[in-house]
Motif scaffolding. Structure first.
Motif, PDB file in Angstrom:
ATOM      1  N   GLY A  29      69.749 -22.186  71.569  1.00  0.00           N
ATOM      2  CA  GLY A  29      68.983 -23.418  71.711  1.00  0.00           C
ATOM      3  C   GLY A  29      67.830 -23.226  72.680  1.00  0.00           C
ATOM      4  O   GLY A  29      68.037 -22.845  73.831  1.00  0.00           O
ATOM      5  N   ILE A  74      68.269 -17.687  71.008  1.00  0.00           N
ATOM      6  CA  ILE A  74      68.300 -17.965  69.571  1.00  0.00           C
ATOM      7  C   ILE A  74      67.880 -19.418  69.356  1.00  0.00           C
ATOM      8  O   ILE A  74      68.534 -20.346  69.859  1.00  0.00           O
ATOM      9  CB  ILE A  74      69.724 -17.743  68.996  1.00  0.00           C
ATOM     10  N   PHE A 128      58.712 -25.996  69.633  1.00  0.00           N
ATOM     11  CA  PHE A 128      59.708 -27.036  69.940  1.00  0.00           C
ATOM     12  C   PHE A 128      58.963 -28.315  70.302  1.00  0.00           C
ATOM     13  O   PHE A 128      58.106 -28.309  71.180  1.00  0.00           O
ATOM     14  CB  PHE A 128      60.582 -26.574  71.110  1.00  0.00           C
ATOM     15  N   ASN A 186      57.931 -41.029  71.949  1.00  0.00           N
ATOM     16  CA  ASN A 186      57.674 -42.466  71.809  1.00  0.00           C
ATOM     17  C   ASN A 186      56.203 -42.779  72.061  1.00  0.00           C
ATOM     18  O   ASN A 186      55.645 -43.705  71.468  1.00  0.00           O
ATOM     19  CB  ASN A 186      58.541 -43.272  72.786  1.00  0.00           C
ATOM     20  N   ALA A 220      72.059 -19.942  65.081  1.00  0.00           N
ATOM     21  CA  ALA A 220      73.365 -19.347  65.344  1.00  0.00           C
ATOM     22  C   ALA A 220      74.351 -20.109  64.463  1.00  0.00           C
ATOM     23  O   ALA A 220      74.409 -21.338  64.512  1.00  0.00           O
ATOM     24  CB  ALA A 220      73.732 -19.483  66.806  1.00  0.00           C
TER      25      ALA A 220
HETATM   26  C1  LIG Z   1      63.024 -40.887  72.061  1.00  0.00           C
HETATM   27  C2  LIG Z   1      63.519 -40.040  73.189  1.00  0.00           C
HETATM   28  C3  LIG Z   1      62.876 -40.057  74.396  1.00  0.00           C
HETATM   29  C4  LIG Z   1      63.326 -39.250  75.458  1.00  0.00           C
HETATM   30  N1  LIG Z   1      62.669 -39.297  76.647  1.00  0.00           N
HETATM   31  C5  LIG Z   1      63.110 -38.567  77.686  1.00  0.00           C
HETATM   32  C6  LIG Z   1      62.430 -38.590  78.924  1.00  0.00           C
HETATM   33  O1  LIG Z   1      61.406 -39.274  79.095  1.00  0.00           O
HETATM   34  N2  LIG Z   1      62.929 -37.842  79.934  1.00  0.00           N
HETATM   35  C7  LIG Z   1      64.020 -37.066  79.778  1.00  0.00           C
HETATM   36  O2  LIG Z   1      64.419 -36.394  80.746  1.00  0.00           O
HETATM   37  N3  LIG Z   1      64.704 -37.006  78.618  1.00  0.00           N
HETATM   38  C8  LIG Z   1      64.271 -37.741  77.561  1.00  0.00           C
HETATM   39  N4  LIG Z   1      64.941 -37.676  76.360  1.00  0.00           N
HETATM   40  C9  LIG Z   1      66.180 -36.886  76.252  1.00  0.00           C
HETATM   41  C10 LIG Z   1      65.923 -35.411  75.965  1.00  0.00           C
HETATM   42  O3  LIG Z   1      65.224 -35.252  74.759  1.00  0.00           O
HETATM   43  C11 LIG Z   1      67.233 -34.657  75.845  1.00  0.00           C
HETATM   44  O4  LIG Z   1      68.098 -35.046  76.869  1.00  0.00           O
HETATM   45  C12 LIG Z   1      67.005 -33.159  75.923  1.00  0.00           C
HETATM   46  O5  LIG Z   1      66.271 -32.745  74.818  1.00  0.00           O
HETATM   47  C13 LIG Z   1      68.325 -32.396  76.023  1.00  0.00           C
HETATM   48  O6  LIG Z   1      68.118 -31.024  76.089  1.00  0.00           O
HETATM   49  P1  LIG Z   1      69.103 -30.015  75.315  1.00  0.00           P
HETATM   50  O7  LIG Z   1      68.692 -28.658  75.703  1.00  0.00           O
HETATM   51  O8  LIG Z   1      70.477 -30.443  75.512  1.00  0.00           O
HETATM   52  O9  LIG Z   1      68.775 -30.274  73.785  1.00  0.00           O
HETATM   53  P2  LIG Z   1      67.386 -30.087  73.006  1.00  0.00           P
HETATM   54  O10 LIG Z   1      66.248 -30.230  73.926  1.00  0.00           O
HETATM   55  O11 LIG Z   1      67.445 -30.962  71.824  1.00  0.00           O
HETATM   56  O12 LIG Z   1      67.433 -28.595  72.528  1.00  0.00           O
HETATM   57  C14 LIG Z   1      68.386 -28.146  71.612  1.00  0.00           C
HETATM   58  C15 LIG Z   1      67.799 -26.985  70.829  1.00  0.00           C
HETATM   59  O13 LIG Z   1      68.865 -26.230  70.290  1.00  0.00           O
HETATM   60  C16 LIG Z   1      68.513 -25.799  69.012  1.00  0.00           C
HETATM   61  N5  LIG Z   1      69.750 -25.536  68.281  1.00  0.00           N
HETATM   62  C17 LIG Z   1      70.729 -26.409  67.969  1.00  0.00           C
HETATM   63  N6  LIG Z   1      71.722 -25.799  67.319  1.00  0.00           N
HETATM   64  C18 LIG Z   1      71.375 -24.500  67.223  1.00  0.00           C
HETATM   65  C19 LIG Z   1      71.995 -23.364  66.642  1.00  0.00           C
HETATM   66  N7  LIG Z   1      73.173 -23.459  66.025  1.00  0.00           N
HETATM   67  N8  LIG Z   1      71.354 -22.183  66.718  1.00  0.00           N
HETATM   68  C20 LIG Z   1      70.161 -22.085  67.339  1.00  0.00           C
HETATM   69  N9  LIG Z   1      69.525 -23.129  67.907  1.00  0.00           N
HETATM   70  C21 LIG Z   1      70.126 -24.320  67.840  1.00  0.00           C
HETATM   71  C22 LIG Z   1      67.692 -26.937  68.437  1.00  0.00           C
HETATM   72  O14 LIG Z   1      66.816 -26.449  67.422  1.00  0.00           O
HETATM   73  C23 LIG Z   1      66.936 -27.419  69.666  1.00  0.00           C
HETATM   74  O15 LIG Z   1      65.680 -26.803  69.749  1.00  0.00           O
HETATM   75  C24 LIG Z   1      64.472 -38.438  75.280  1.00  0.00           C
HETATM   76  C25 LIG Z   1      65.129 -38.424  74.053  1.00  0.00           C
HETATM   77  C26 LIG Z   1      64.667 -39.230  73.024  1.00  0.00           C
HETATM   78  C27 LIG Z   1      65.377 -39.188  71.712  1.00  0.00           C
END
Ligand SMILES: Cc1cc2nc3c(=O)[nH]c(=O)nc-3n(C[C@H](O)[C@H](O)[C@H](O)COP(=O)(O)OP(=O)(O)OC[C@H]3O[C@@H](n4cnc5c(N)ncnc54)[C@H](O)[C@@H]3O)c2cc1C
Lengths: 434, 274
Positions: free
Chosen positions: A43, A67, A73, A80, A112
């Motif tokens: 991710g 991966i 991204f 929003n 993955a």
């Molecule tokens: C409308 C909206 C507004 C937001 N505004 C804010 C804000 O202002 N401030 C803030 O702090 N947060 C905000 N967020 C929340 C924020 O987007 C998430 O909390 C954040 O993206 C979490 O990070 P993460 O690494 O867990 O997941 P993500 O950032 O979603 O990253 C996950 C990545 O993993 C990859 N992935 C998934 N499964 C696999 C796999 N099997 N193999 C390889 N790659 C994979 C995906 O392609 C993705 O790129 C907002 C969310 C939304 C929906």
């Protein structure tokens, strides 16, 4: 597996014995480098990209493979604002050049598909098996298709969730553009826990901004599966002052919980049988950890990932660390900011463990900015630490923007929000975020 | 008083019911409280009074609630007891407790065989991390008990629902899913808008707001009792109860909520087996 000593630290240690000796002896560690520990990160979002970068920053000799299917991204944060026409779509896109070129991370653009925790290897969609010493998962969320009757992947092509930024976000934007003035925009918001607690409330504000500018006779109905939400009083004040009565919020106890969706007719039905018909329907369904977490065996019955709070190592499987939205990190919210600070804690813990040291004691911070209108921002902040083996909010650390505040205060918070986005983009992907 | 959901909803959500049942079964398997009769109910007077000298059965009764709640003000809790619900063997009462709340009683429901299924869900207030306890008594004198732990985290990011009063007072909502056949249980959802003032809250001047709750609820089918409930202040604001009724013939379900001041709200729904 050989313990690894940070190269810079090795040089400093050897510095006492003489720089020449240090350089001369460098042949030794080079050999060891062939057996350098390998960290695989799944991710490339907020959590994963940060983890990859900070492991390399702490110890460049650790081999890191990231991966991530997407070459670019797109962030949910500020998506929003794209709906509100305050940002270009490309301004929320980020690539992996810095990770690859500056930090020497191997970036594989594929999915993955499986994890074998016994063999300690990851299977990619290309059919490759990649061995790891430590694995970091930051897969974000997946939608729980079918949790709302009628809302499956196909339905999302007609009634988008736009809760992962990308084609879904653009679909929602084009539907808003095609909607006639006087139309009804419905957003269905889920119960806790879900990605970004203030997200639905910022979204309706940004949609209201778009509608006020282009289609001022339109209405917004926010159907909620909760009786309260993040920064509630601030949002309600802001909606009223900026958009009058355009936004109506229906709480759980006023029959706001959507239980059925008909994506063809854009109709929704609530718990007690009220039906509403939308012109544009945005369904944010219940969520769970990204699918790879379940395949790795790290999820519990809730569909989320329990972790050991001090290191974010999985509570169920050794050598797998999980960060970001996929985890049960309450009271920390599922935010990009939290994913980023959790990833730094994981990077420190992994590097320390690989170097044979104790992981440092963690603490995390979070600020969530929301924009209600151009020049009108609000925020909520908190600092978290581990108490009795559980994550807790540091008492008195948290705070939301004051309810009574001069316009200049809201304008300043809007500016801080933009500055936060630029800073976290730079910290995570080395991109400008402007 | 408004009356929602008077219309009959005919579609039985069979898939949902099955999925929900599967979910409950999975939870039950993951979280066995132990075949022994030892449990947190032994440390709670109100629960011990119910159990008396008997050794409660810990199988055949299931609690479903989240492992973690980020806002303890309205936590969904479901309890299911395996029972044929026939005239000579039915669950007579189901009791819910939260062992570390200021008052542990949440809900006490008396059932009749007319309910058709011994399964309830509601929304509860949980002040802190603790055990939720369910105890059931059957018409044959069996006592069943189970408990599940829940972690409640308090987050500055989320406001608690009970800091906001609903402007609607005593508005009721009812929804009945029509049973497929006569005698099969239909699902009934009920809600009344009410603050369920605990008596523990202070007003802006710092004075306690007096306790004022809905303390009784009753459901009758064609005049015959289906279920009678005591609601306590540990029940979440806007008390919600989901239960079942198994009508043999088309009929009218009459619902009555009573506030501790004596104020009453009523609602009706028609049921027609499919
Ligand atoms: C409308 C909206 C507004 C937001 N505004 C804010 C804000 O202002 N401030 C803030 O702090 N947060 C905000 N967020 C929340 C924020 O987007 C998430 O909390 C954040 O993206 C979490 O990070 P993460 O690494 O867990 O997941 P993500 O950032 O979603 O990253 C996950 C990545 O993993 C990859 N992935 C998934 N499964 C696999 C796999 N099997 N193999 C390889 N790659 C994979 C995906 O392609 C993705 O790129 C907002 C969310 C939304 C929906």
């Amino acid at each position: 597996m050989a313990l690894l000593i940070n190269r810079r630290r090795a040089l400093t240690l050897l510095g006492a014995a003489g720089a020449g000796a240090a350089l001369a002896s460098w042949g030794g560690p080079r050999v060891a480098k062939a057996a350098a520990p390998h960290v695989v990160v799944i991710g490339g979002g907020f959590g994963g990209a940060t983890a990859a970068k900070y492991i390399k920053r702490r110890n460049p000799d650790i081999a890191v493979t990231l991966i991530e299917p997407a070459e670019r991204f797109y962030t949910c944060p500020f998506s929003n604002l794209y709906l509100g026409e305050l940002r270009e779509f490309e301004s929320i896109g980020h690539g992996y050049d810095e990770l690859r070129d500056t930090y020497g991370v191997t970036v594989l653009h594929t999915w993955a598909d499986g994890v074998d925790p016994d063999a300690k290897s990851v299977r990619t969609r290309n059919g490759e098996d990649i061995a790891y010493d430590k694995l970091v998962l930051s897969p974000g969320v997946d939608m729980q298709w079918g949790a709302i009757e009628g809302y499956d992947e196909g339905a999302a092509d007609k009634a988008p969730h736009a809760w992962k930024a990308g084609p879904q976000t653009r679909l929602l934007k084009s539907q808003l553009e095609a909607m006639e003035d006087g139309g009804l925009f419905i957003l269905a918001a889920p119960a806790n826990p879900y990605r970004c607690p203030p997200g639905p409330y910022e979204r309706v504000a940004m949609v209201a901004h778009y509608l006020k500018t282009h289609k001022p006779r339109s209405k917004i109905l926010l159907l909620d599966a909760k009786d309260s939400f993040s920064k509630q009083a601030l949002f309600i004040d802001g909606w009223e002052s900026q958009y009058g009565d355009m936004i109506e919020w229906v709480s759980l106890s006023n029959d706001g919980k959507v239980v059925r969706v008909d994506a063809d007719t854009l109709e929704v039905e609530t718990e007690f049988g009220t039906r509403h018909k939308a012109d544009v329907l945005n369904v944010v369904p219940p969520q769970k950890a990204g699918f790879i977490a379940e395949r790795a065996g790290v999820t519990d019955e809730s569909g989320w990932v329990p972790v050991k709070p001090a290191t974010f190592e999985s509570a169920l499987v050794d050598d797998i660390y999980v960060v970001g939205d996929a985890t049960v990190a309450a009271p920390m919210p599922k935010s990009g900011f939290c994913a980023n600070t959790q990833a730094k804690v994981v990077a420190a813990a992994i590097v320390a463990t690989l170097e044979g040291r104790e992981p440092p004691a963690p603490s995390w911070s979070n600020t969530c900015y929301s924009l209600i209108a151009p020049g009108y921002g609000i925020s909520v902040a908190g600092i978290y630490h581990v108490v009795d083996g559980k994550i807790a909010e540091v008492e008195g650390s948290g705070g939301v923007s004051p309810r009574e505040a001069p316009d200049a205060f809201r304008t300043r918070e809007a500016r801080y929000g933009a500055a936060w986005y630029a800073a976290i983009s730079n910290d995570t992907w080395g991109t400008a975020g402007k | 008083m408004t009356m929602h959901g008077r219309s009959l909803i005919r579609s039985v959500r069979r898939r949902d019911v099955l999925a929900a049942a599967a979910g409950l079964a999975a939870c039950a398997m993951l979280q066995p409280v132990g075949a022994l009769a030892a449990g947190p109910w032994q440390r709670l007077d109100a629960a011990r009074d119910l159990i008396g000298d008997t050794v409660p059965d810990t199988t055949g009764i299931r609690l479903d609630l989240p492992l973690v709640s980020e806002d303890g003000s309205a936590v969904s809790v479901a309890v299911t007891v395996d029972s044929p619900m026939t005239d000579d063997d039915f669950v007579q009462s189901i009791h819910l407790f939260a062992d570390r709340n200021p008052s542990p009683e949440i809900l006490a429901v008396e059932l009749t065989p007319r309910a058709g299924r011994a399964e309830l869900s509601t929304r509860v207030r949980l002040n802190e991390s603790q055990s939720v306890i369910a105890i059931a008594r059957t018409s044959r004198g069996r006592v069943l008990a189970t408990a599940r732990d829940i972690r409640v985290t308090i987050s500055g990011c989320l406001v608690r629902a009970d800091t906001y009063d609903s402007p609607a007072d005593l508005d009721t909502r009812v929804r009945v899913t029509a049973p497929a056949r006569a005698g099969e249980p239909a699902e009934v959802l009920t809600l009344i808008n009410h603050p369920m003032e605990t008596g523990l809250r202070l007003d802006e001047a710092g004075d306690p707001i007096p306790e004022r709750i809905i303390d009784r609820f009753e459901a009758r089918l064609n005049g015959e009792p289906v279920l009678r409930a005591r609601y306590y202040r540990s029940l979440a604001a806007n008390p919600f109860l989901r239960f079942h009724v198994a009508p043999e013939t088309p009929g009218t379900l009459a619902l009555t909520w009573t506030e501790d001041t004596g104020r009453i709200a009523e609602a009706e729904a028609r049921i027609r087996p499919g």
